[in-house]
Design a protein around this motif. Sequence first.
Motif, PDB file in Angstrom:
ATOM      1  N   ASN A 294       2.811   8.628   0.982  1.00 45.12           N
ATOM      2  CA  ASN A 294       2.353   9.036   2.306  1.00 45.12           C
ATOM      3  C   ASN A 294       1.831   7.876   3.155  1.00 45.12           C
ATOM      4  O   ASN A 294       1.233   8.078   4.186  1.00 45.12           O
ATOM      5  CB  ASN A 294       1.279  10.118   2.137  1.00 45.12           C
ATOM      6  CG  ASN A 294       1.095  10.970   3.365  1.00 45.12           C
ATOM      7  OD1 ASN A 294       0.135  11.686   3.490  1.00 45.12           O
ATOM      8  ND2 ASN A 294       2.011  10.872   4.310  1.00 45.12           N
ATOM      9  N   SER A 295       2.005   6.629   2.682  1.00 46.56           N
ATOM     10  CA  SER A 295       1.705   5.499   3.567  1.00 46.56           C
ATOM     11  C   SER A 295       2.986   4.721   3.729  1.00 46.56           C
ATOM     12  O   SER A 295       3.660   4.460   2.733  1.00 46.56           O
ATOM     13  CB  SER A 295       0.657   4.565   2.948  1.00 46.56           C
ATOM     14  OG  SER A 295      -0.621   5.024   3.229  1.00 46.56           O
TER      15      SER A 295
ATOM     16  N   ILE B  78       0.835  -1.192   0.000  1.00 56.74           N
ATOM     17  CA  ILE B  78       0.000   0.000   0.000  1.00 56.74           C
ATOM     18  C   ILE B  78       0.878   1.254   0.000  1.00 56.74           C
ATOM     19  O   ILE B  78       1.788   1.383   0.824  1.00 56.74           O
ATOM     20  CB  ILE B  78      -0.932   0.012   1.231  1.00 56.74           C
ATOM     21  CG1 ILE B  78      -1.887  -1.179   1.173  1.00 56.74           C
ATOM     22  CG2 ILE B  78      -1.714   1.323   1.294  1.00 56.74           C
ATOM     23  CD1 ILE B  78      -2.789  -1.313   2.381  1.00 56.74           C
TER      24      ILE B  78
ATOM     25  N   TRP C 177       0.459  11.535  -2.597  1.00 54.18           N
ATOM     26  CA  TRP C 177       0.156  12.787  -1.893  1.00 54.18           C
ATOM     27  C   TRP C 177       0.987  13.944  -2.423  1.00 54.18           C
ATOM     28  O   TRP C 177       2.200  13.975  -2.272  1.00 54.18           O
ATOM     29  CB  TRP C 177       0.397  12.647  -0.395  1.00 54.18           C
ATOM     30  CG  TRP C 177       0.075  13.886   0.377  1.00 54.18           C
ATOM     31  CD1 TRP C 177      -1.009  14.686   0.207  1.00 54.18           C
ATOM     32  CD2 TRP C 177       0.837  14.483   1.438  1.00 54.18           C
ATOM     33  NE1 TRP C 177      -0.984  15.733   1.106  1.00 54.18           N
ATOM     34  CE2 TRP C 177       0.130  15.640   1.871  1.00 54.18           C
ATOM     35  CE3 TRP C 177       2.031  14.154   2.073  1.00 54.18           C
ATOM     36  CZ2 TRP C 177       0.589  16.452   2.898  1.00 54.18           C
ATOM     37  CZ3 TRP C 177       2.486  14.969   3.100  1.00 54.18           C
ATOM     38  CH2 TRP C 177       1.770  16.109   3.505  1.00 54.18           C
TER      39      TRP C 177
ATOM     40  N   LYS D 144      -5.520  13.341  -1.214  1.00 55.45           N
ATOM     41  CA  LYS D 144      -4.535  12.283  -1.407  1.00 55.45           C
ATOM     42  C   LYS D 144      -5.291  10.978  -1.571  1.00 55.45           C
ATOM     43  O   LYS D 144      -6.472  10.889  -1.239  1.00 55.45           O
ATOM     44  CB  LYS D 144      -3.589  12.201  -0.219  1.00 55.45           C
ATOM     45  CG  LYS D 144      -4.248  11.778   1.080  1.00 55.45           C
ATOM     46  CD  LYS D 144      -3.232  11.410   2.125  1.00 55.45           C
ATOM     47  CE  LYS D 144      -2.360  12.554   2.562  1.00 55.45           C
ATOM     48  NZ  LYS D 144      -3.031  13.562   3.385  1.00 55.45           N
ATOM     49  N   ILE D 145      -4.643   9.989  -2.124  1.00 52.35           N
ATOM     50  CA  ILE D 145      -5.353   8.740  -2.337  1.00 52.35           C
ATOM     51  C   ILE D 145      -4.428   7.555  -2.061  1.00 52.35           C
ATOM     52  O   ILE D 145      -3.266   7.569  -2.443  1.00 52.35           O
ATOM     53  CB  ILE D 145      -5.929   8.680  -3.782  1.00 52.35           C
ATOM     54  CG1 ILE D 145      -6.885   7.519  -3.951  1.00 52.35           C
ATOM     55  CG2 ILE D 145      -4.837   8.639  -4.809  1.00 52.35           C
ATOM     56  CD1 ILE D 145      -8.280   7.799  -3.481  1.00 52.35           C
ATOM     57  N   ASP D 146      -4.952   6.571  -1.319  1.00 51.72           N
ATOM     58  CA  ASP D 146      -4.172   5.363  -1.049  1.00 51.72           C
ATOM     59  C   ASP D 146      -4.080   4.541  -2.328  1.00 51.72           C
ATOM     60  O   ASP D 146      -5.046   4.445  -3.079  1.00 51.72           O
ATOM     61  CB  ASP D 146      -4.837   4.524   0.041  1.00 51.72           C
ATOM     62  CG  ASP D 146      -4.705   5.161   1.418  1.00 51.72           C
ATOM     63  OD1 ASP D 146      -4.050   6.212   1.507  1.00 51.72           O
ATOM     64  OD2 ASP D 146      -5.260   4.611   2.387  1.00 51.72           O
TER      65      ASP D 146
ATOM     66  N   THR E 116       0.604   5.757  -0.802  1.00 47.05           N
ATOM     67  CA  THR E 116      -0.376   6.834  -0.928  1.00 47.05           C
ATOM     68  C   THR E 116       0.214   7.928  -1.806  1.00 47.05           C
ATOM     69  O   THR E 116       1.367   8.325  -1.614  1.00 47.05           O
ATOM     70  CB  THR E 116      -0.742   7.420   0.451  1.00 47.05           C
ATOM     71  OG1 THR E 116      -1.378   6.402   1.213  1.00 47.05           O
ATOM     72  CG2 THR E 116      -1.701   8.601   0.309  1.00 47.05           C
TER      73      THR E 116
END
Lengths: 303, 563, 183
Positions: A180-181, A143, A147, A154-156, A145
Amino acid sequence: MTTFTSVLNPGTKQASEILSSFYIMLGVAAFIFAIVTGLTAYAVIKFRRRKGQAPKQFNENVRLEVLWIAIPTLIVSGLFVVAVWVMWEVNPSILGKKPDLTVVAHQWWWELHYSPSGVTAANEIHLPVGQKLLIRFKSADVIHTFWVPSFGQKIDVIPGHPNHLWLTIEHPGLYLGRCNSFCGLGHAHMGIMVVAQSPEDFNAWLAHQQQPAPPPSTDQAKKGFQVFINKNCGICHMTGIGPDLMHVGSRETLAAGTLSNTPANMAKWLKDPQAIKMGVKMPNNGLTTDQITYLTAYLEGLK
Amino acid sequence: MNNETSASKTAESILDVLEYKGLLSWISSVDHKQIGIMYFVTSLLFLLVGVSEAMVMRTQLIKPNNHLLSPVTYNQVFSMHGTTMVFLAVMPLLIGFMIYFVPLMIGARDMAFPRMNALGYWLYLMGGLLLYFSFFTGDTLHMGWSAYAPLTETNYSMNKYMIGTGVDYWIIGILLTGAGSIMSSINILATVAFLRTPDMKLNLVPLFVWMSAANAVLILLAVPALNVALVMLFIDRHLHGFFFNPVAGGEPLLWEHYFWFFGHPEVYILILPGFGIISEVIPVFSQKPIFGYAFLAVATIAIAFLSFGVWAHHMFATGMDRTVYYVFALASMLIAIPTGVKIFNWIATMWGGSIKFETAMMFAVAFIMQFTIGGLSGVAFATVPIDWALTHTYFVVAHFHYTLLGGTLFTVMAGFYYWYPKITGRMLSEMLGKIQFWLMVIGFNGTFFILFFAGLEGMPRRVYTYRNLPYLANINLISSLSAYVLALGILLFFINLVVSLKKGKLAGDNPWDGWTLEWATTSPPPPHNFDRIPPVRSLRPLLDLKRERAGAGALDFYEGENG
Amino acid sequence: MNKVRFGMLLFVASESVFFILLMIAYMVYHVSSPSGADASRYLDVTRTAVFSAALFASSFTIWQAGIKSRTGSPRATLAWIAATIVLGTAFLVGEGTEYTDIISKGITVNRDLFGTTFFTLTGFHGLHVFVGLVLLSSLFGIGLKRGAGVGRLPAFESVTIYWHFVDTVWIFIFTIVYLWALR
């Protein structure tokens, strides 16, 4: 070129919408916090212990309770309406629209496929200003993200779950973002750079990307091309395991925003990728100094 | 009053309690007070470890592009910081308060199942040790405390830098502490249901007990969700199953759903007993009864109930169905209402009182304001588009530290300053306490308020190093320096705890003029808790007793009617 | 209601969440994974129905044990407890046969999502049955010494609750795995 790095500095229509909802929330929060702090401060100063004074023992007031249930309920309902409103604005249904760009997230870089042109690129995302774009996201492994703070939403990026994002970029410029994950060792070095251009510039870039890079011209670059073949770099870099290098010389950065793209940095990277971006799939290929010089010349020539 | 309620010969300090002498008396203990103390000591030590890990992180982040730590080390440190603080420090600290004070506050001799009580503690300790043992195997959890799949699957967690055993130790360790906390929750509920002193009707139960019971329900129903997820992950890792492995159709999002189905109630598990402590401390130090008792109790139940319906707000960025967004946004916002009810009732309790500013009360007041910031920033995350912009960033980090550190840890501090005399028979130093308080308030707000801006300016969570974007260098420098001040405050607390154990002023039975039953016995309480339990006719039985003794009509202590 | 019974009910509530989530996982993967449909080729509803009946019957026998102990007949109490143990064992043996059969056909935890979810769900249930059998055997042992009194122990009451719970869980698992998923 202006650089956009902050949520407070929106670059798209969607980001402006989200930022206004944030300011509404901030206003509400400041108001409530002022009330709570004001009341607490007043109580703390006014009702300090004074000798010989026994406080009145009251402990109930249903009217007050109703008041502080009702008012927050109203506020929260208002915020809910704001949330739903902005969601519709920012994220309308995709209704079978084809994406303009598909981004495939890898540990730890971004693979890009433009349609309908079919251009494949990596890490440096070029997008036109003033158009409503639909971007699709897929993951090749874990996973991630996507961003870019100035893009608002933002989207995973989740394996098995393609996601999408709408963007109407309003200002040309350089937009910086990152994964961002938490996605493993290289997470901190999974930068995003979006170059927002006028439609003309964008189309010119796209046309250029559709052309193969010029063949190596200098002696060093020709030798570098041989190194590229002998060391089997293509096994990864021409199959999507590693970033596509067709026009790597024209990019601003190396290794997904880890280093700026200079010959010195390229040589440093080729010498020991693991020292710069621990865990990256590219091994230390044990290149000699000469080989590194040649390869650098070849790669930097891929404009 | 001393002579009345503590007729038998009792120790003045916990160090003199004969029954508590020798290691064996502790290992074999089934006494809720001794087990409670073991919870306190263990979880405080883990708190110290967690704080040290935080200091390591803040030191690494003090400037941009810092390469002091390798990503391997940093990732392990932030993962263990989260895991430690949630499972090994704060949750057991609160369970410690529950186990120590629930029986005393309801006039019980011990917990309903004393042996299970001990088992719960030992499971927790062993789980914690196992978790930390993973450092000696050369690998420790490094995916964050939420351990999102598929990063935890063998194919992504083993490489030349990591052997992947960290995840296994984490699974087993958390399963053990989880089993322990489920036992504690069953025990608390059975104790509250069956062992209340006969005249303590449900509407006379102290709020700390109410909130502990609500907390126990949350643990009981939320922790099994984590256990399921852990077991499934373990099967994936060791029997090569595919629950969360996308390679064969497994669903990484299922992990997120199960984890947060546990995880969101968990954050209320981490605050409800804190609310309870505040609901005891504020009235005592304001010398007024708690305002809106029934509303506070009902608000607690509402929070507990709603907390099971909001988990997906942790997943707003995963791209869900529109309806799902609506439902979870609304449910998450609704939680703000009962929380607001609490805040206002606490302020109303202070209103018109005669407030004694001892350290416990100072922590309680700071808690109200800090928790309000935490709660309001939480409402921002319930507002879906704002969540899209800010989730996974340092804005989140600031938000949950405002609820868990500025919130829970401050209530824990209030709890220790309030109850330490009861536990040990000696007072904590008020002077050190006040210095500690100011260090913590300044340090905490300096560290975390500015991190809201770090998130806005583009700083993601869980990175060992970050680019030198505008403002980030200064924000992080201020945050790190303040963190050292905060750590100094916490260190002072530990010094106070240790020094006061021998040097503290003798407390006597009821140093704060408290009015719940735990103050009716000696400090420290005798092993059997009470020689005689005073009648419970109101929420403040000890005040009734005092009035009675002063003579009918002579309400010189507190005037007024409702008390 | 006494505190032991109350405690067991709480434990059962907690375990219910555990099993509900496992069953949800089974259903999710049955729907989403192509291998889910595959299951019908390997599962034999009739065979499972037979050994399920044994488990369902054991709920009746333990209930009888409770009644007999209240009327004070030690032999009948012990006999009904023994019957419960036999029926529970029969269930486990049946499940063991099923496992051997489908494992021999190549269905294992690491084959596909059906294998993973099926063995996890039924396996955890089987584990609970096994724990129940251990508890029942201990009660039987106590009964040998204390006669009918065993039925009045709080422990007996709570084991009864646990056993009914294990039984109820199987009703749901049977419905989902053998009736719904094979329809």
